[in-house]
Design a protein around this motif. Sequence first.
Motif, mmCIF file in Angstrom:
data_model
loop_
_atom_site.group_PDB
_atom_site.id
_atom_site.type_symbol
_atom_site.label_atom_id
_atom_site.label_comp_id
_atom_site.label_asym_id
_atom_site.label_seq_id
_atom_site.Cartn_x
_atom_site.Cartn_y
_atom_site.Cartn_z
ATOM 1 N N MET A 1 -4.972 10.615 3.163
ATOM 2 C CA MET A 1 -4.432 9.571 4.239
ATOM 3 C C MET A 1 -3.844 8.076 3.700
ATOM 4 S SD MET A 1 -7.027 8.257 7.039
ATOM 5 C CE MET A 1 -7.296 9.685 8.023
ATOM 6 N N ILE A 2 -2.988 7.650 4.251
ATOM 7 C CA ILE A 2 -2.655 6.326 3.660
ATOM 8 C C ILE A 2 -3.522 5.179 4.314
ATOM 9 C CG2 ILE A 2 -0.884 4.551 3.599
ATOM 10 C CD1 ILE A 2 1.107 6.921 3.533
ATOM 11 N N GLN A 3 -4.051 4.312 3.499
ATOM 12 C CA GLN A 3 -5.134 3.204 4.301
ATOM 13 C C GLN A 3 -3.936 2.070 4.055
ATOM 14 O OE1 GLN A 3 -8.683 2.803 2.708
ATOM 15 N NE2 GLN A 3 -8.867 0.499 3.146
ATOM 16 N N LYS A 4 -4.013 1.399 5.511
ATOM 17 C CA LYS A 4 -3.008 0.334 5.504
ATOM 18 C C LYS A 4 -3.895 -0.931 5.748
ATOM 19 C CE LYS A 4 0.852 3.023 7.182
ATOM 20 N NZ LYS A 4 1.911 3.200 8.336
ATOM 21 N N ASN A 5 -3.290 -1.977 6.197
ATOM 22 C CA ASN A 5 -3.845 -3.229 6.262
ATOM 23 C C ASN A 5 -4.448 -3.957 5.497
ATOM 24 O OD1 ASN A 5 -2.842 -2.905 9.200
ATOM 25 N ND2 ASN A 5 -4.408 -1.577 9.649
ATOM 26 N N SER A 6 -4.403 -3.757 4.197
ATOM 27 C CA SER A 6 -4.992 -4.602 2.977
ATOM 28 C C SER A 6 -3.626 -5.372 2.481
ATOM 29 C CB SER A 6 -5.267 -3.647 1.854
ATOM 30 O OG SER A 6 -6.335 -2.885 2.395
ATOM 31 N N TYR A 7 -3.985 -6.739 2.263
ATOM 32 C CA TYR A 7 -2.744 -7.519 1.832
ATOM 33 C C TYR A 7 -3.211 -8.458 0.722
ATOM 34 C CZ TYR A 7 -1.003 -6.541 6.329
ATOM 35 O OH TYR A 7 -0.551 -5.756 7.422
ATOM 36 N N LEU A 8 -2.078 -8.487 -0.115
ATOM 37 C CA LEU A 8 -2.214 -9.481 -1.122
ATOM 38 C C LEU A 8 -1.477 -10.979 -1.117
ATOM 39 C CD1 LEU A 8 -2.946 -9.406 -4.476
ATOM 40 C CD2 LEU A 8 -0.837 -8.615 -4.662
ATOM 41 N N ASP A 9 -2.059 -12.176 -1.476
ATOM 42 C CA ASP A 9 -1.215 -13.049 -1.323
ATOM 43 C C ASP A 9 -0.526 -13.531 -2.337
ATOM 44 O OD1 ASP A 9 -0.949 -16.251 -1.510
ATOM 45 O OD2 ASP A 9 -0.668 -15.901 0.448
ATOM 46 N N ILE A 10 1.018 -13.934 -2.641
ATOM 47 C CA ILE A 10 1.620 -14.214 -3.837
ATOM 48 C C ILE A 10 2.193 -15.470 -3.688
ATOM 49 C CG2 ILE A 10 3.356 -13.700 -5.777
ATOM 50 C CD1 ILE A 10 2.429 -10.755 -5.503
ATOM 51 N N GLN A 11 2.030 -16.381 -3.859
ATOM 52 C CA GLN A 11 2.701 -17.838 -3.567
ATOM 53 C C GLN A 11 2.916 -18.075 -2.167
ATOM 54 O OE1 GLN A 11 5.795 -17.643 -6.325
ATOM 55 N NE2 GLN A 11 4.817 -18.006 -8.170
ATOM 56 N N GLY A 12 1.791 -17.751 -1.406
ATOM 57 C CA GLY A 12 2.130 -17.877 -0.024
ATOM 58 C C GLY A 12 2.740 -16.562 0.768
ATOM 59 N N GLN A 13 3.288 -15.782 -0.022
ATOM 60 C CA GLN A 13 3.902 -14.522 0.556
ATOM 61 C C GLN A 13 2.821 -13.470 0.689
ATOM 62 O OE1 GLN A 13 7.059 -12.971 -1.398
ATOM 63 N NE2 GLN A 13 8.063 -11.965 0.214
ATOM 64 N N LYS A 14 2.768 -13.085 2.167
ATOM 65 C CA LYS A 14 1.971 -11.881 2.379
ATOM 66 C C LYS A 14 2.364 -10.549 2.086
ATOM 67 C CE LYS A 14 -1.144 -10.831 6.356
ATOM 68 N NZ LYS A 14 -1.450 -10.900 7.649
ATOM 69 N N ILE A 15 1.697 -9.850 1.217
ATOM 70 C CA ILE A 15 2.292 -8.403 0.583
ATOM 71 C C ILE A 15 1.357 -7.599 1.044
ATOM 72 C CG2 ILE A 15 2.928 -7.283 -1.319
ATOM 73 C CD1 ILE A 15 4.390 -9.807 -0.990
ATOM 74 N N GLU A 16 1.937 -6.463 1.821
ATOM 75 C CA GLU A 16 1.204 -5.492 2.344
ATOM 76 C C GLU A 16 0.775 -4.123 1.207
ATOM 77 O OE1 GLU A 16 1.213 -1.771 5.635
ATOM 78 O OE2 GLU A 16 2.992 -2.993 5.453
ATOM 79 N N VAL A 17 -0.388 -4.136 1.096
ATOM 80 C CA VAL A 17 -0.908 -3.056 0.024
ATOM 81 C C VAL A 17 -1.124 -1.388 0.620
ATOM 82 C CG1 VAL A 17 -2.635 -2.310 -1.836
ATOM 83 C CG2 VAL A 17 -1.772 -4.761 -1.343
ATOM 84 N N ILE A 18 -0.332 -0.820 0.274
ATOM 85 C CA ILE A 18 -0.507 0.742 1.140
ATOM 86 C C ILE A 18 -0.954 1.706 -0.093
ATOM 87 C CG2 ILE A 18 0.945 2.765 2.169
ATOM 88 C CD1 ILE A 18 3.156 0.683 2.923
ATOM 89 N N ILE A 19 -2.055 2.277 0.266
ATOM 90 C CA ILE A 19 -2.905 3.118 -0.696
ATOM 91 C C ILE A 19 -2.784 4.414 -0.269
ATOM 92 C CG2 ILE A 19 -4.947 3.823 -1.736
ATOM 93 C CD1 ILE A 19 -5.958 0.998 -0.824
ATOM 94 N N GLN A 20 -2.108 5.403 -1.112
ATOM 95 C CA GLN A 20 -1.969 6.676 -0.865
ATOM 96 C C GLN A 20 -2.329 7.760 -2.047
ATOM 97 O OE1 GLN A 20 2.580 7.507 -0.996
ATOM 98 N NE2 GLN A 20 2.215 9.732 0.321
ATOM 99 N N PRO A 21 -3.576 8.261 -1.617
ATOM 100 C CA PRO A 21 -4.083 9.201 -2.617
ATOM 101 C C PRO A 21 -3.178 10.518 -2.701
ATOM 102 C CG PRO A 21 -5.756 8.616 -0.774
ATOM 103 C CD PRO A 21 -4.421 8.095 -0.561
ATOM 104 N N HIS A 22 -3.306 10.943 -3.827
ATOM 105 C CA HIS A 22 -2.355 12.054 -4.387
ATOM 106 C C HIS A 22 -3.292 13.246 -5.067
ATOM 107 C CE1 HIS A 22 0.520 14.737 -5.794
ATOM 108 N NE2 HIS A 22 1.403 14.380 -4.870
ATOM 109 N N PRO A 23 -3.307 14.397 -4.528
ATOM 110 C CA PRO A 23 -4.398 15.348 -5.293
ATOM 111 C C PRO A 23 -4.160 15.660 -6.719
ATOM 112 C CG PRO A 23 -2.452 16.553 -3.721
ATOM 113 C CD PRO A 23 -2.568 14.992 -3.677
ATOM 114 N N THR A 24 -2.938 15.521 -7.003
ATOM 115 C CA THR A 24 -2.613 15.601 -8.602
ATOM 116 C C THR A 24 -2.810 14.507 -9.490
ATOM 117 O OG1 THR A 24 -0.330 15.580 -8.582
ATOM 118 C CG2 THR A 24 -1.456 17.831 -8.080
ATOM 119 N N SER A 25 -3.025 13.131 -8.915
ATOM 120 C CA SER A 25 -2.965 12.036 -9.452
ATOM 121 C C SER A 25 -4.171 11.962 -10.529
ATOM 122 C CB SER A 25 -2.889 10.837 -8.424
ATOM 123 O OG SER A 25 -2.667 9.649 -9.163
#
Length: 238
Positions: A1-25
């Motif tokens: 499942m992809i977890q959404k709605n986490s964000y990173l702030d870089i110089q005032g710019q809001k960057i969405e962080v998408i987390i994607q688990p992968h079985p072989t990673s």
Amino acid sequence: MIQKNSYLDIQGQKIEVIIQPHPTSKKLSLRLVTGKTAVKVVCPPNYPVADILDFVERQKGWISDRLDRQTGPIPIKEGIDIPILGLPHKIVRIAPDTQTQRQKGAAWLEANQLYIKSHSEHLPRRVRDFLKKQIRFEIDLRAQEKAARINKKIAAIRIKDTTSRWGSCSTKGNLNFSWRLIFSPEEVLDYVVAHEVAHLEHMNHSSEFWALVDQLTDTRKTSQQWLKMNGNQLLSYN
């Protein structure tokens, strides 16, 4: 499942962080998401979210640099240049009822131009279909030759539109590749194919695996660097 709605702030710019688990990673990998102000982290299953966000936080400099150099989506249309195996080719549309001097089918390459017989509205799809056939031919040729060199059989080769990885190898011997590798230089494609074929022997990234990759291609380090610096551009064409 992809977890959404986490964000990173870089110089005032809001960057969405998408987390994607992968079985072989086996480790965390990070890339920009084309067309969005977002990054995607591919991770092993059940990896702690806090550790992932800490990893992303430590990559702020890398993300900022890549965002500054990121190009927007590039629509596939008549008249633009696209790289085919790293070499620029201009897309030339020919009306379907046009009689050419030599009948060559619906699409062909000639003198650094990609000719497509198509109505305007169907052109992007026709171009993508042609490029997918081209990359399948290029990959089949290389993969079968490299697999024969190590006495391995390939169960199947599949061409996909993946964005998290350029290629993969299953435990059943199926090799998967992104069709967007058609935009990469020929030596980069050769490396990606060698990487996945080597997984037919070693389903890991051990020293033995990398030694085998180096037997199958002599462009590993330069290709890895090229993909690190330019890989996101391969995802821009749509």
